[in-house]
Every structure is written in structure tokens, then in C-alpha cells.
Design a protein around this motif. Structure first.
Motif, PDB file in Angstrom:
ATOM      1  N   ASP A  41       0.863  -1.179   0.000  1.00  0.00           N
ATOM      2  CA  ASP A  41       0.000   0.000   0.000  1.00  0.00           C
ATOM      3  C   ASP A  41       0.905   1.237   0.000  1.00  0.00           C
ATOM      4  OD1 ASP A  41      -2.099   1.793   0.241  1.00  0.00           O
ATOM      5  OD2 ASP A  41      -2.346   1.465   2.393  1.00  0.00           O
ATOM      6  N   TRP A  42       1.278   1.691  -1.187  1.00  0.00           N
ATOM      7  CA  TRP A  42       2.197   2.819  -1.339  1.00  0.00           C
ATOM      8  C   TRP A  42       1.501   4.120  -0.986  1.00  0.00           C
ATOM      9  CZ3 TRP A  42       7.153   1.793  -1.751  1.00  0.00           C
ATOM     10  CH2 TRP A  42       7.537   0.548  -2.236  1.00  0.00           C
ATOM     11  N   GLN A  43       2.193   4.963  -0.215  1.00  0.00           N
ATOM     12  CA  GLN A  43       1.651   6.241   0.235  1.00  0.00           C
ATOM     13  C   GLN A  43       2.606   7.365  -0.123  1.00  0.00           C
ATOM     14  OE1 GLN A  43       0.805   5.924   4.464  1.00  0.00           O
ATOM     15  NE2 GLN A  43       0.412   3.754   4.221  1.00  0.00           N
ATOM     16  N   SER A  44       2.042   8.489  -0.495  1.00  0.00           N
ATOM     17  CA  SER A  44       2.818   9.684  -0.790  1.00  0.00           C
ATOM     18  C   SER A  44       2.644  10.665   0.345  1.00  0.00           C
ATOM     19  CB  SER A  44       2.332  10.307  -2.103  1.00  0.00           C
ATOM     20  OG  SER A  44       3.020  11.510  -2.338  1.00  0.00           O
ATOM     21  N   GLY A  45       3.707  11.347   0.694  1.00  0.00           N
ATOM     22  CA  GLY A  45       3.650  12.304   1.794  1.00  0.00           C
ATOM     23  C   GLY A  45       3.111  13.662   1.391  1.00  0.00           C
ATOM     24  N   THR A  46       2.855  13.884   0.114  1.00  0.00           N
ATOM     25  CA  THR A  46       2.415  15.202  -0.342  1.00  0.00           C
ATOM     26  C   THR A  46       1.099  15.104  -1.091  1.00  0.00           C
ATOM     27  OG1 THR A  46       3.791  14.957  -2.299  1.00  0.00           O
ATOM     28  CG2 THR A  46       4.739  16.205  -0.467  1.00  0.00           C
ATOM     29  N   ARG A  47       0.102  14.587  -0.417  1.00  0.00           N
ATOM     30  CA  ARG A  47      -1.244  14.483  -1.002  1.00  0.00           C
ATOM     31  C   ARG A  47      -1.241  13.779  -2.352  1.00  0.00           C
ATOM     32  NH1 ARG A  47      -2.208  20.537   0.308  1.00  0.00           N
ATOM     33  NH2 ARG A  47      -2.101  20.420   2.552  1.00  0.00           N
ATOM     34  N   ASN A  48      -0.492  12.703  -2.427  1.00  0.00           N
ATOM     35  CA  ASN A  48      -0.400  11.879  -3.639  1.00  0.00           C
ATOM     36  C   ASN A  48       0.168  12.615  -4.843  1.00  0.00           C
ATOM     37  OD1 ASN A  48      -1.447   9.633  -2.314  1.00  0.00           O
ATOM     38  ND2 ASN A  48      -3.534  10.294  -2.709  1.00  0.00           N
ATOM     39  N   GLN A  49       0.946  13.672  -4.616  1.00  0.00           N
ATOM     40  CA  GLN A  49       1.521  14.403  -5.741  1.00  0.00           C
ATOM     41  C   GLN A  49       3.038  14.357  -5.751  1.00  0.00           C
ATOM     42  OE1 GLN A  49      -0.146  18.265  -6.311  1.00  0.00           O
ATOM     43  NE2 GLN A  49      -2.212  17.575  -5.916  1.00  0.00           N
ATOM     44  N   GLY A  50       3.653  13.791  -4.726  1.00  0.00           N
ATOM     45  CA  GLY A  50       5.111  13.728  -4.681  1.00  0.00           C
ATOM     46  C   GLY A  50       5.644  12.510  -5.400  1.00  0.00           C
ATOM     47  N   ASP A  51       6.905  12.538  -5.700  1.00  0.00           N
ATOM     48  CA  ASP A  51       7.529  11.412  -6.374  1.00  0.00           C
ATOM     49  C   ASP A  51       7.951  10.319  -5.408  1.00  0.00           C
ATOM     50  OD1 ASP A  51       9.150  13.365  -8.956  1.00  0.00           O
ATOM     51  OD2 ASP A  51       7.230  12.346  -8.941  1.00  0.00           O
ATOM     52  N   VAL A  52       8.174  10.649  -4.151  1.00  0.00           N
ATOM     53  CA  VAL A  52       8.613   9.661  -3.172  1.00  0.00           C
ATOM     54  C   VAL A  52       7.399   9.015  -2.520  1.00  0.00           C
ATOM     55  CG1 VAL A  52       9.882   9.288  -1.025  1.00  0.00           C
ATOM     56  CG2 VAL A  52      10.765  10.877  -2.736  1.00  0.00           C
ATOM     57  N   GLN A  53       7.404   7.683  -2.518  1.00  0.00           N
ATOM     58  CA  GLN A  53       6.324   6.926  -1.889  1.00  0.00           C
ATOM     59  C   GLN A  53       6.929   5.935  -0.903  1.00  0.00           C
ATOM     60  OE1 GLN A  53       4.555   5.186  -5.400  1.00  0.00           O
ATOM     61  NE2 GLN A  53       2.960   6.755  -5.429  1.00  0.00           N
ATOM     62  N   ILE A  54       6.193   5.654   0.170  1.00  0.00           N
ATOM     63  CA  ILE A  54       6.639   4.663   1.139  1.00  0.00           C
ATOM     64  C   ILE A  54       5.532   3.645   1.373  1.00  0.00           C
ATOM     65  CG2 ILE A  54       8.260   6.232   2.286  1.00  0.00           C
ATOM     66  CD1 ILE A  54       6.169   6.387   4.590  1.00  0.00           C
ATOM     67  N   ALA A  55       5.940   2.477   1.830  1.00  0.00           N
ATOM     68  CA  ALA A  55       5.003   1.411   2.194  1.00  0.00           C
ATOM     69  C   ALA A  55       5.588   0.667   3.385  1.00  0.00           C
ATOM     70  CB  ALA A  55       4.781   0.457   1.028  1.00  0.00           C
ATOM     71  N   PHE A  56       4.729   0.243   4.289  1.00  0.00           N
ATOM     72  CA  PHE A  56       5.132  -0.540   5.448  1.00  0.00           C
ATOM     73  C   PHE A  56       4.822  -1.998   5.132  1.00  0.00           C
ATOM     74  CE2 PHE A  56       4.147   3.722   6.800  1.00  0.00           C
ATOM     75  CZ  PHE A  56       5.262   4.050   7.552  1.00  0.00           C
ATOM     76  N   VAL A  57       5.866  -2.831   5.060  1.00  0.00           N
ATOM     77  CA  VAL A  57       5.717  -4.216   4.637  1.00  0.00           C
ATOM     78  C   VAL A  57       6.506  -5.127   5.575  1.00  0.00           C
ATOM     79  CG1 VAL A  57       6.078  -5.843   2.724  1.00  0.00           C
ATOM     80  CG2 VAL A  57       5.529  -3.460   2.228  1.00  0.00           C
ATOM     81  N   GLU A  58       5.803  -6.024   6.234  1.00  0.00           N
ATOM     82  CA  GLU A  58       6.432  -7.053   7.073  1.00  0.00           C
ATOM     83  C   GLU A  58       7.437  -6.477   8.071  1.00  0.00           C
ATOM     84  OE1 GLU A  58       7.833 -10.441   4.816  1.00  0.00           O
ATOM     85  OE2 GLU A  58       6.318 -10.065   3.286  1.00  0.00           O
ATOM     86  N   GLY A  59       7.117  -5.347   8.679  1.00  0.00           N
ATOM     87  CA  GLY A  59       7.993  -4.748   9.678  1.00  0.00           C
ATOM     88  C   GLY A  59       9.114  -3.897   9.119  1.00  0.00           C
ATOM     89  N   PHE A  60       9.162  -3.723   7.823  1.00  0.00           N
ATOM     90  CA  PHE A  60      10.163  -2.890   7.171  1.00  0.00           C
ATOM     91  C   PHE A  60       9.475  -1.729   6.479  1.00  0.00           C
ATOM     92  CE2 PHE A  60      12.161  -6.949   7.649  1.00  0.00           C
ATOM     93  CZ  PHE A  60      13.486  -6.655   7.915  1.00  0.00           C
ATOM     94  N   ILE A  61      10.266  -0.729   6.081  1.00  0.00           N
ATOM     95  CA  ILE A  61       9.753   0.421   5.347  1.00  0.00           C
ATOM     96  C   ILE A  61      10.401   0.397   3.968  1.00  0.00           C
ATOM     97  CG2 ILE A  61       9.576   2.932   5.242  1.00  0.00           C
ATOM     98  CD1 ILE A  61      10.200   1.211   8.547  1.00  0.00           C
ATOM     99  N   ALA A  62       9.576   0.397   2.933  1.00  0.00           N
ATOM    100  CA  ALA A  62      10.062   0.438   1.557  1.00  0.00           C
ATOM    101  C   ALA A  62       9.827   1.841   1.014  1.00  0.00           C
ATOM    102  CB  ALA A  62       9.322  -0.597   0.706  1.00  0.00           C
ATOM    103  N   MET A  63      10.769   2.342   0.238  1.00  0.00           N
ATOM    104  CA  MET A  63      10.647   3.669  -0.356  1.00  0.00           C
ATOM    105  C   MET A  63      10.964   3.538  -1.844  1.00  0.00           C
ATOM    106  SD  MET A  63      12.383   7.295   0.760  1.00  0.00           S
ATOM    107  CE  MET A  63      14.073   6.847   0.475  1.00  0.00           C
ATOM    108  N   ARG A  64      10.149   4.205  -2.677  1.00  0.00           N
ATOM    109  CA  ARG A  64      10.367   4.154  -4.120  1.00  0.00           C
ATOM    110  C   ARG A  64      10.078   5.503  -4.756  1.00  0.00           C
ATOM    111  NH1 ARG A  64       5.133   0.859  -6.580  1.00  0.00           N
ATOM    112  NH2 ARG A  64       3.628   2.538  -6.255  1.00  0.00           N
ATOM    113  N   ASN A  65      10.478   5.615  -6.012  1.00  0.00           N
ATOM    114  CA  ASN A  65      10.184   6.781  -6.835  1.00  0.00           C
ATOM    115  C   ASN A  65       8.811   6.547  -7.448  1.00  0.00           C
ATOM    116  OD1 ASN A  65       9.923   8.644  -8.914  1.00  0.00           O
ATOM    117  ND2 ASN A  65      12.049   8.456  -9.590  1.00  0.00           N
ATOM    118  N   GLY A  66       7.804   7.302  -7.030  1.00  0.00           N
ATOM    119  CA  GLY A  66       6.450   7.134  -7.537  1.00  0.00           C
ATOM    120  C   GLY A  66       6.317   7.429  -9.015  1.00  0.00           C
TER     121      GLY A  66
END
Length: 82
Positions: A27-52
Motif C-alpha cells: 500500500d504505497w503512500q505519498s507524503g504530499t497528497r499523492n503528488q510527490g515522487d517519493v512513496q513509502i510502504a510498510f511491509v512485514e515490519g520494514f519500510i520500503a521507499m520508491r520513486n512514484g
């Protein structure tokens, strides 16, 4: 945010101490109202970050301690260009 239909798998590297996470249903989330390029997701106790803007590109995987250090560094201006 819509889920990616592409399965993203991390490949173990020498010294890699993180699991091979399946990010295809993250469940990828953007920190800027879904308009930023950086997205994060919380998966199995880890934090994943990607270029949206390029969700097919590799994701960075953080432990909670690494994520905390990253966030605190960003708040302190550690990564500012000026």
C-alpha cells in the motif's frame, strides 16, 4: 493509492541482512497528497521507499531504526543541498 501490478523483488546482495520482500501488493503512500515522487510502504515490519514517478525501479528497504535515522536526518537538514 492504486496498487502496482508489477511484482518487485529485492535480490540478496553480499552482506544484505533484509528479507526478500514481495512489494507487489504494498500500500504505497505519498507524503504530499499523492503528488510527490517519493512513496513509502510498510511491509512485514520494514519500510520500503520508491520513486512514484518510476514505480518499476528498485525500492529502498529500511529497518525501523534506519528509517528513524533517515527521517531525523532529513528533519535536521542533513540532506539539504544548500
Amino acid at each position: 493509492m492504486a496498487e502496482s501490478t508489477t511484482t518487485t523483488r529485492q535480490h540478496p546482495l553480499e552482506g544484505w541482512e533484509k528479507p526478500d520482500l514481495d512489494l507487489s501488493r504494498a500500500d504505497w503512500q505519498s507524503g504530499t497528497r499523492n503528488q510527490g515522487d517519493v512513496q513509502i510502504a510498510f511491509v512485514e515490519g520494514f519500510i520500503a521507499m520508491r520513486n512514484g514517478g518510476r514505480p518499476e525501479s528498485p525500492s529502498l528497504i529500511f529497518t525501523p531504526a534506519e528509517w528513524r535515522a533517515f527521517v531525523l536526518g532529513a528533519r535536521d537538514g542533513e540532506f539539504d543541498l544548500t
